[in-house]
Design an enzyme around this catalytic site. Structure first.
Site, PDB file in Angstrom:
ATOM      1  CE  LYS A  69       4.582 -15.741  -4.079  1.00  0.00           C
ATOM      2  NZ  LYS A  69       5.078 -16.431  -2.865  1.00  0.00           N
ATOM      3  N   GLY A  84      -6.523   5.075  -2.167  1.00  0.00           N
ATOM      4  CA  GLY A  84      -7.741   5.082  -1.369  1.00  0.00           C
ATOM      5  C   GLY A  84      -7.458   4.710   0.078  1.00  0.00           C
ATOM      6  CB  ALA A  85      -9.575   3.084   2.632  1.00  0.00           C
ATOM      7  CB  ALA A  86      -5.601   0.124   0.306  1.00  0.00           C
ATOM      8  CB  SER A 132      -7.506   0.422  -7.279  1.00  0.00           C
ATOM      9  OG  SER A 132      -6.794   1.558  -7.749  1.00  0.00           O
ATOM     10  CB  THR A 167      -7.443  -3.135  -3.111  1.00  0.00           C
ATOM     11  OG1 THR A 167      -7.957  -2.020  -3.848  1.00  0.00           O
ATOM     12  CG2 THR A 167      -6.038  -3.481  -3.538  1.00  0.00           C
ATOM     13  CE1 TYR A 168     -10.169  -0.676  -8.929  1.00  0.00           C
ATOM     14  CE2 TYR A 168     -11.151  -0.885  -6.757  1.00  0.00           C
ATOM     15  CZ  TYR A 168     -10.843  -0.115  -7.859  1.00  0.00           C
ATOM     16  OH  TYR A 168     -11.204   1.202  -7.900  1.00  0.00           O
TER      17      TYR A 168
END
Length: 127
Positions: free
Chosen positions: A9, A73-75, A25, A57-58
């Site tokens: 984390k 991106g979309a995130a 990502s 996501t990654y």
């Protein structure tokens, strides 16, 4: 029985960039990935403390030592620059593997330097 457990984390990481036109990502400084034990392209869960958004996501590797946390991106629509995030990686463990296991936690300062750690990260690694 296999259990899904928190592996690593980054606590209260600050968003430094958002790039909605990127293919996707979360780009994270390579040194932070290494210390947390998160691999490039590994799935991560992100919890935005600033607005309550939660998304998957990654991880992508970014320049070392820059403190970069870029949501892409979309995130990127779920975060803005300066938002505070909790970035988590999970892993499957057998019942035997979890005995004594503790996740690696990096506690982040406002500049994305590490203020302190818990569990698997040796203190000398953050000097």
């Amino acid at each position: 029985m296999d259990l899904i457990m928190l592996k690593a984390k980054l606590h209260k990481a600050r968003v430094t960039h958002t790039m909605p036109d990127y293919e996707g990502s979360c780009a994270i400084s390579g040194d932070l990935l290494d210390l947390a034990g998160i691999h490039e392209y590994e799935q991560i869960q992100i919890y935005n403390l600033s607005n309550g958004e939660r998304f998957t996501t990654y991880a992508m590797r970014e320049k070392e030592g820059e403190g970069i946390i870029s949501v892409n991106g979309a995130a990127a629509l779920k975060a803005k620059v300066s938002d505070r995030l909790i970035i988590c990686a999970y892993a499957n463990f057998s019942s035997e593997e979890i005995e004594g296991f503790k996740p690696c936690t990096l506690y982040m300062s406002s500049d994305n330097s590490i203020s302190h750690t818990a569990n698997a990260v040796p203190e000398q690694a953050i000097s």
